[in-house]
Design a protein around this motif. Structure first.
Motif, short mmCIF file in Angstrom:
data_model
loop_
_atom_site.label_atom_id
_atom_site.label_comp_id
_atom_site.label_asym_id
_atom_site.label_seq_id
_atom_site.Cartn_x
_atom_site.Cartn_y
_atom_site.Cartn_z
N UNK A 69 0.84 -1.20 0.00
CA UNK A 69 0.00 0.00 0.00
C UNK A 69 0.87 1.25 0.00
N UNK A 70 0.27 2.37 -0.41
CA UNK A 70 0.96 3.66 -0.29
C UNK A 70 0.14 4.66 0.52
N UNK A 71 -0.79 4.15 1.31
CA UNK A 71 -1.58 4.99 2.20
C UNK A 71 -0.84 5.22 3.52
N UNK A 72 -1.30 6.21 4.27
CA UNK A 72 -0.81 6.39 5.64
C UNK A 72 -1.47 5.32 6.49
N UNK A 73 -0.68 4.40 7.03
CA UNK A 73 -1.26 3.27 7.76
C UNK A 73 -2.00 3.69 9.01
N UNK A 74 -1.76 4.91 9.49
CA UNK A 74 -2.52 5.40 10.63
C UNK A 74 -3.98 5.61 10.27
N UNK A 75 -4.27 5.75 8.97
CA UNK A 75 -5.65 5.85 8.48
C UNK A 75 -6.13 4.44 8.18
N UNK A 76 -6.76 3.82 9.17
CA UNK A 76 -7.12 2.40 9.06
C UNK A 76 -8.10 2.15 7.92
N UNK A 77 -9.07 3.04 7.73
CA UNK A 77 -10.10 2.81 6.71
C UNK A 77 -9.49 2.91 5.31
N UNK A 78 -8.73 3.98 5.06
CA UNK A 78 -8.13 4.14 3.73
C UNK A 78 -7.18 2.99 3.42
N UNK A 79 -6.42 2.56 4.41
CA UNK A 79 -5.47 1.47 4.20
C UNK A 79 -6.21 0.15 3.94
N UNK A 80 -7.25 -0.11 4.70
CA UNK A 80 -8.01 -1.34 4.50
C UNK A 80 -8.66 -1.36 3.12
N UNK A 81 -9.14 -0.23 2.66
CA UNK A 81 -9.76 -0.16 1.34
C UNK A 81 -8.73 -0.47 0.25
N UNK A 82 -7.52 0.09 0.39
CA UNK A 82 -6.51 -0.19 -0.62
C UNK A 82 -6.02 -1.63 -0.55
N UNK A 83 -5.90 -2.18 0.64
CA UNK A 83 -5.54 -3.59 0.76
C UNK A 83 -6.58 -4.45 0.05
N UNK A 84 -7.84 -4.12 0.25
CA UNK A 84 -8.93 -4.87 -0.41
C UNK A 84 -8.78 -4.80 -1.93
N UNK A 85 -8.49 -3.62 -2.46
CA UNK A 85 -8.34 -3.46 -3.90
C UNK A 85 -7.18 -4.30 -4.42
N UNK A 86 -6.07 -4.29 -3.71
CA UNK A 86 -4.91 -5.06 -4.13
C UNK A 86 -5.18 -6.56 -4.07
N UNK A 87 -5.86 -6.98 -3.00
CA UNK A 87 -6.19 -8.41 -2.86
C UNK A 87 -7.15 -8.85 -3.95
N UNK A 88 -8.15 -8.03 -4.25
CA UNK A 88 -9.11 -8.40 -5.29
C UNK A 88 -8.47 -8.41 -6.67
N UNK A 89 -7.40 -7.62 -6.84
CA UNK A 89 -6.68 -7.63 -8.11
C UNK A 89 -5.81 -8.87 -8.26
N UNK A 90 -5.56 -9.58 -7.15
CA UNK A 90 -4.80 -10.82 -7.23
C UNK A 90 -3.60 -10.89 -6.32
N UNK A 91 -3.36 -9.88 -5.50
CA UNK A 91 -2.23 -9.92 -4.58
C UNK A 91 -2.51 -10.89 -3.44
N UNK A 92 -1.60 -11.83 -3.22
CA UNK A 92 -1.80 -12.86 -2.20
C UNK A 92 -1.22 -12.48 -0.85
N UNK A 93 -0.39 -11.46 -0.84
CA UNK A 93 0.20 -10.91 0.38
C UNK A 93 0.26 -9.40 0.17
N UNK A 94 -0.07 -8.63 1.20
CA UNK A 94 -0.02 -7.18 1.07
C UNK A 94 0.79 -6.61 2.22
N UNK A 95 1.77 -5.76 1.88
CA UNK A 95 2.64 -5.15 2.88
C UNK A 95 2.17 -3.74 3.17
N UNK A 96 2.19 -3.37 4.44
CA UNK A 96 1.83 -2.02 4.85
C UNK A 96 2.97 -1.42 5.66
N UNK A 97 3.10 -0.11 5.58
CA UNK A 97 4.13 0.59 6.35
C UNK A 97 3.73 0.69 7.81
N UNK A 98 4.64 0.32 8.70
CA UNK A 98 4.42 0.50 10.14
C UNK A 98 5.61 1.32 10.64
#
Length: 421
Positions: free
Chosen positions: A43-72
């Motif tokens: 993801x390239x969202x601010x991980x402190x924004x849980x909703x925006x990050x979850x939405x982008x993770x969902x988009x990546x997963x639905x596109x076919x990503x089997x693992x998604x990395x987030x910045x902590x």
């Protein structure tokens, strides 16, 4: 005289590796060993924004990503990780989350146990865990957390943040050698040694060897190939491939494909990421689509039906075949989320959309369903071939609609269950 030597299988054999397991709930993504090469994204969202990050993770997963990395990277981001995981679970997205840690990972993982538990895997950059005595202590803290929660770790070395003490020591030793190597070779060795030494230390600290994954990312194609060839020769850990800072658009796609295709064809690599810089307004999912296409083009995995289409020439002055090829490709991709569950195996479908008589009938016969559109000066009719045989001839202004209907019926007849028909 024909050479009797058999032609080798085009699909590469994977090198032997240990097998890691990345879990979340009932989802268990196997990496390495005999598991398929996995697609990862970030993801390239601010991980402190849980909703925006979850939405982008969902988009990546639905596109076919089997693992998604987030910045902590901050206390706020670490505190938000359980909320991101909860939001994904509510949306029915069970993709494992990877936490990307630099500089302060030892603090965030120990001070925010909810974060440590909610993540399925940690990425640690050994060049960014501290200097001197702090490095060993802070690295140990992170590995101990991983062992406590039974989480795999990717030790991700990057030549943009390579351990300066290790590099300096190797440079000094090289300068004192009777036959010193060039600086580039020393850089390669520093990358590999950083990964291997860190992996050995993680195992000493109690992490099972199969739960240690490695990467040595660089931004030049030939450098990446050289480093991974040597790294794969010297270890059995699963390897994550990716050209770091690949770039934007065509350059990023070509560079990533050039590097990853060579290594994957040699059996090297257990997970991949295509690190594209999105153009303004471009979907983050583009990097996932490219990764899927690389694996499918090499014959390593199949994700979506393939559409063969000719490039066009003076015989194909009409744009009809281009428009039809695009419509078919968009239609197949849009339907895959539904079809994948309803028609198991449909991803192996092969469709051909050709623009004239030269290669049109031949390519169409090689496909499961193919159409040869009329070129310049040809009769205004489009033969359709199914399983190698001519079955229909389409005419009129709605050829595209007719052909899509034929493809849909073919899918239903071939992969549909009696209950779905």
């Amino acid at each position: 005289m024909i050479d009797p030597t058999p032609i080798p299988d085009a699909v590469p054999r994977r090198r032997p590796t240990l097998q890691a397991s990345v879990r979340w709930g009932a989802r268990d993504v196997r990496i390495g060993g005999d598991a398929p090469v996995r697609v990862q994204s970030m993801t390239n969202t601010d991980s402190a924004d849980a909703i925006a990050t979850a939405i982008q993770v969902k988009q990546l997963a639905q596109a076919g990503s089997e693992l998604v990395r987030i910045t902590v990277n901050t206390p706020e981001a670490a505190a938000a990780v359980p909320a991101i995981r909860e939001q994904l679970d509510r949306m029915g997205i069970d993709v494992p989350l990877i936490g990307d840690f630099h500089y302060n990972g030892h603090l965030l993982l120990t001070q925010y146990p909810g974060c440590a538990e909610a993540l399925s895997k940690y990425r640690i950059n050994p060049g960014n865990v501290g200097r001197g005595d702090k490095k060993d202590r802070q690295f140990a803290q992170m590995i101990e957390v991983a062992a406590r929660w039974n989480k795999p770790v990717r030790i991700g070395v990057n030549w943009g943040s390579l351990d300066p003490d290790l590099l300096a020591a190797l440079m000094d030793a090289n300068a004192a050698a009777q036959a010193p190597r060039d600086a580039q070779q020393v850089m390669y060795e520093a990358l590999i040694r950083s990964a291997l030494d860190s992996a050995a230390r993680a195992v000493e600290l109690g992490l099972p060897p199969q739960q240690v994954l490695l990467s040595c990312k660089v931004s030049a194609v030939r450098d990446l190939i050289a480093v991974y060839r040597e790294l794969s020769r010297r270890c059995e850990h699963p390897l994550h491939l990716g050209l770091t800072e690949a770039g934007m658009g065509t350059r990023g796609i070509v560079a990533s494909t050039s590097a990853l295709a060579v290594l994957l064809q040699e059996g090297i690599g257990d997970t991949i990421r295509v690190s594209l810089t999105p153009a303004p307004g471009e979907a983050r999912t583009q990097e996932v689509v490219v990764a899927l296409e690389i694996l499918q083009a090499l014959g390593l995995r199949t994700f979506v039906p393939s559409v063969t289409a000719c490039p066009g020439c003076g015989r194909t002055t009409s744009s009809v075949f281009q428009e039809l090829a695009q419509q078919i490709d968009v239609h197949l991709r849009a339907q895959m989320p539904l079809w994948r569950a309803r028609y198991p195996g449909v991803e192996s479908l092969r469709v051909a959309v050709m623009g004239c008589i030269v290669n049109g009938p031949g390519e169409s016969r090689h496909a499961d369903v193919g159409i040869s559109l009329p070129g310049t000066g040809e009769q205004p009719a489009a033969p359709v071939f199914i399983d190698g045989e001519k079955r229909h001839t389409l005419r009129g202004a709605d050829i595209a609609t007719q052909f899509i209907d034929i493809v849909n019926r073919y899918i239903e007849q071939r992969w549909g269950t009696p209950a779905s028909r």
